[in-house]
Design a protein around this motif. Structure first.
Motif, PDB file in Angstrom:
ATOM      1  N   TRP A 195     -14.453   4.579  -4.526  1.00 43.82           N
ATOM      2  CA  TRP A 195     -15.260   5.749  -3.832  1.00 43.82           C
ATOM      3  C   TRP A 195     -15.184   5.386  -2.393  1.00 43.82           C
ATOM      4  O   TRP A 195     -14.512   4.776  -1.947  1.00 43.82           O
ATOM      5  N   CYS A 196     -16.083   6.379  -1.682  1.00 45.30           N
ATOM      6  CA  CYS A 196     -15.867   6.182  -0.238  1.00 45.30           C
ATOM      7  C   CYS A 196     -15.545   4.975   0.664  1.00 45.30           C
ATOM      8  O   CYS A 196     -14.513   4.989   1.279  1.00 45.30           O
ATOM      9  N   TYR A 197     -16.409   4.064   0.491  1.00 46.76           N
ATOM     10  CA  TYR A 197     -16.339   2.734   1.181  1.00 46.76           C
ATOM     11  C   TYR A 197     -14.920   2.200   0.831  1.00 46.76           C
ATOM     12  O   TYR A 197     -14.296   1.343   1.699  1.00 46.76           O
ATOM     13  N   GLU A 198     -14.299   2.221  -0.346  1.00 44.05           N
ATOM     14  CA  GLU A 198     -12.958   1.524  -0.704  1.00 44.05           C
ATOM     15  C   GLU A 198     -11.874   2.547  -0.241  1.00 44.05           C
ATOM     16  O   GLU A 198     -10.838   1.866   0.412  1.00 44.05           O
ATOM     17  N   MET A 199     -12.039   3.806  -0.517  1.00 48.41           N
ATOM     18  CA  MET A 199     -10.924   4.659  -0.374  1.00 48.41           C
ATOM     19  C   MET A 199     -10.763   4.794   0.946  1.00 48.41           C
ATOM     20  O   MET A 199      -9.467   4.394   1.818  1.00 48.41           O
ATOM     21  N   ASN A 200     -11.539   4.913   1.977  1.00 50.87           N
ATOM     22  CA  ASN A 200     -11.658   5.108   3.437  1.00 50.87           C
ATOM     23  C   ASN A 200     -11.348   3.930   4.051  1.00 50.87           C
ATOM     24  O   ASN A 200     -10.757   3.812   5.181  1.00 50.87           O
ATOM     25  N   GLY A 201     -12.034   2.830   3.549  1.00 50.90           N
ATOM     26  CA  GLY A 201     -11.893   1.457   4.108  1.00 50.90           C
ATOM     27  C   GLY A 201     -10.393   1.106   3.940  1.00 50.90           C
ATOM     28  O   GLY A 201      -9.880   0.663   5.047  1.00 50.90           O
ATOM     29  N   LEU A 202      -9.647   1.038   2.750  1.00 45.71           N
ATOM     30  CA  LEU A 202      -8.250   0.811   2.612  1.00 45.71           C
ATOM     31  C   LEU A 202      -7.556   1.907   3.436  1.00 45.71           C
ATOM     32  O   LEU A 202      -6.527   1.245   4.338  1.00 45.71           O
ATOM     33  N   LEU A 203      -7.665   3.189   3.484  1.00 45.99           N
ATOM     34  CA  LEU A 203      -6.879   4.058   4.465  1.00 45.99           C
ATOM     35  C   LEU A 203      -7.091   3.730   5.855  1.00 45.99           C
ATOM     36  O   LEU A 203      -6.041   3.911   6.562  1.00 45.99           O
ATOM     37  N   GLY A 204      -8.226   3.416   6.386  1.00 45.96           N
ATOM     38  CA  GLY A 204      -8.569   3.082   7.732  1.00 45.96           C
ATOM     39  C   GLY A 204      -7.556   1.740   8.033  1.00 45.96           C
ATOM     40  O   GLY A 204      -6.882   1.701   9.249  1.00 45.96           O
ATOM     41  N   TRP A 205      -7.786   0.631   7.001  1.00 47.09           N
ATOM     42  CA  TRP A 205      -7.009  -0.627   7.430  1.00 47.09           C
ATOM     43  C   TRP A 205      -5.405   0.143   7.663  1.00 47.09           C
ATOM     44  O   TRP A 205      -4.928  -0.811   8.471  1.00 47.09           O
ATOM     45  N   ALA A 206      -4.997   0.731   6.700  1.00 46.64           N
ATOM     46  CA  ALA A 206      -3.587   0.980   6.490  1.00 46.64           C
ATOM     47  C   ALA A 206      -3.041   1.904   7.883  1.00 46.64           C
ATOM     48  O   ALA A 206      -1.897   1.492   8.522  1.00 46.64           O
ATOM     49  N   LEU A 207      -3.866   2.796   8.111  1.00 48.69           N
ATOM     50  CA  LEU A 207      -3.648   3.533   9.481  1.00 48.69           C
ATOM     51  C   LEU A 207      -3.787   2.586  10.793  1.00 48.69           C
ATOM     52  O   LEU A 207      -2.813   2.643  11.649  1.00 48.69           O
TER      53      LEU A 207
ATOM     54  N   ILE B 211       1.190   4.318  -2.986  1.00 43.69           N
ATOM     55  CA  ILE B 211       0.972   5.731  -2.584  1.00 43.69           C
ATOM     56  C   ILE B 211       2.094   6.738  -2.895  1.00 43.69           C
ATOM     57  O   ILE B 211       2.015   7.710  -2.537  1.00 43.69           O
ATOM     58  N   GLY B 212       3.328   5.842  -2.940  1.00 45.07           N
ATOM     59  CA  GLY B 212       4.615   6.367  -3.040  1.00 45.07           C
ATOM     60  C   GLY B 212       5.066   7.145  -1.854  1.00 45.07           C
ATOM     61  O   GLY B 212       5.902   8.137  -1.468  1.00 45.07           O
ATOM     62  N   TYR B 213       4.587   6.634  -0.614  1.00 43.74           N
ATOM     63  CA  TYR B 213       5.184   6.990   0.883  1.00 43.74           C
ATOM     64  C   TYR B 213       6.364   6.258   1.115  1.00 43.74           C
ATOM     65  O   TYR B 213       6.438   5.177   1.226  1.00 43.74           O
ATOM     66  N   LYS B 214       7.510   7.391   1.395  1.00 50.60           N
ATOM     67  CA  LYS B 214       8.595   6.597   1.767  1.00 50.60           C
ATOM     68  C   LYS B 214       9.111   7.080   3.210  1.00 50.60           C
ATOM     69  O   LYS B 214      10.183   7.147   3.678  1.00 50.60           O
ATOM     70  N   GLY B 215       8.201   8.044   3.993  1.00 48.25           N
ATOM     71  CA  GLY B 215       8.738   8.397   5.189  1.00 48.25           C
ATOM     72  C   GLY B 215       8.558   7.288   6.319  1.00 48.25           C
ATOM     73  O   GLY B 215       8.194   5.902   6.294  1.00 48.25           O
TER      74      GLY B 215
ATOM     75  N   TYR C 299       0.620  -1.276  -0.319  1.00 50.21           N
ATOM     76  CA  TYR C 299      -0.092  -0.124  -0.002  1.00 50.21           C
ATOM     77  C   TYR C 299       0.864   1.238   0.002  1.00 50.21           C
ATOM     78  O   TYR C 299       0.775   2.226  -0.769  1.00 50.21           O
ATOM     79  N   LEU C 300       1.877   1.146   0.868  1.00 57.27           N
ATOM     80  CA  LEU C 300       2.717   2.507   0.914  1.00 57.27           C
ATOM     81  C   LEU C 300       3.461   2.749  -0.351  1.00 57.27           C
ATOM     82  O   LEU C 300       3.557   3.920  -0.712  1.00 57.27           O
TER      83      LEU C 300
END
Length: 271
Positions: free
Chosen positions: A66-78, A10-14, A6-7
């Motif tokens: 859409w929101c259920y997928e975008m925030n569902g995935l973001l919530g899992w990653a967090l 999204i290109g996150y390297k921090g 996932y990181l």
């Protein structure tokens, strides 16, 4: 499902730790990389709220959602990073539709030393997570605000130039049944805006771009550009070059997109 995949998406390297800086950075990387899109609904491909399905679609197949997928995935990653995340049954346009709207949007609250609002699933909503404090705030080129409307409900007011004007959320309303019901209804009901309209949106640094049917719009702090997509080939090219979506089957949507444009605008040549 692997956090590093996932990181990488999204290109996150921090750093990987549950603090405010990481929360803001991961949220921004998600919002500026993954497009908001409802093309599966348009293609009549069933969409679920299952996080594994969202991971496969967004990370493995490099789609948006859409929101259920975008925030569902973001919530899992967090949560994988170590954050404490609440999932709320939000309500877009509850000021107009009343409580029937509850569940039509998934909202995330992240608890640090104070609660933070995280939402990568509102299309032109938050770029970064923000502390849950009432009042006006800058959101890239947009000017938004949070309002306490009583009874535990809070209202997100989008920039007047944005798409959806408001959504409400309440930390005591996290009803999975309502979220599941709305997820099904929004992709099947003939009057659902997601059934009626093909929408793709994305944040870029300092700019928000969207394609609602044939109309492409780019908004920055001091400029607005509107173009009319004139062919199926141009639509497919915009999906790939502007939104990073390679989806050959989307070409079949062009007749439906043109028909909807005529219904909304009257003349196909006038956006």
């Amino acid at each position: 499902m692997h956090l590093q995949a996932y990181l990488d998406r999204i290109g996150y390297k921090g750093p990987i730790r549950p603090d405010a800086g990481v929360l803001r950075a991961v949220h921004r990387a998600h919002a500026e990389t993954i497009p908001y899109e409802n093309l599966d609904v348009q293609l009549e491909t069933p969409v679920t709220r299952a996080c594994k399905a969202a991971f496969d679609k967004i990370v493995t197949r490099r789609r948006g959602g859409w929101c259920y997928e975008m925030n569902g995935l973001l919530g899992w990653a967090l949560e994988e990073i170590g954050f404490k995340v609440e999932r709320l049954a939000g309500a877009v346009a509850r000021d107009e539709r009343g409580d029937d709207a509850v569940g039509n949007h998934l909202v995330l609250i992240v608890q640090l030393d104070e609660p933070w609002l995280a939402d990568a699933g509102f299309g032109d909503g938050l770029i970064e997570a923000i502390p849950l404090r009432m009042g006006a705030f800058s959101n890239g080129p947009f000017h938004c605000r949070l309002e306490d409307i009583g009874g535990g409900w809070m209202r997100y007011h989008n920039d007047p130039r944005g798409g959806g004007p408001t959504f409400d959320f309440n930390r005591s309303v996290s009803d999975e049944v309502l979220l599941e019901k709305a997820c099904g209804l929004l992709q099947t009901h003939e009057e659902s805006i997601f059934v009626l309209n093909a929408v793709v949106q994305r944040w870029l640094p300092g700019q928000h771009i969207s394609m609602r049917g044939r109309v492409f719009t780019a908004l920055s702090s001091d400029n607005k550009i509107v173009d009319l997509i004139d062919s199926a080939d141009a639509y497919m090219q915009a999906l790939e070059e502007r939104f990073g979506l390679t989806l050959p089957e989307a070409t079949s949507l062009w007749p439906k997109i043109c028909a909807r444009h005529e219904v909304v605008f009257g003349e196909p040549s006038q956006p």
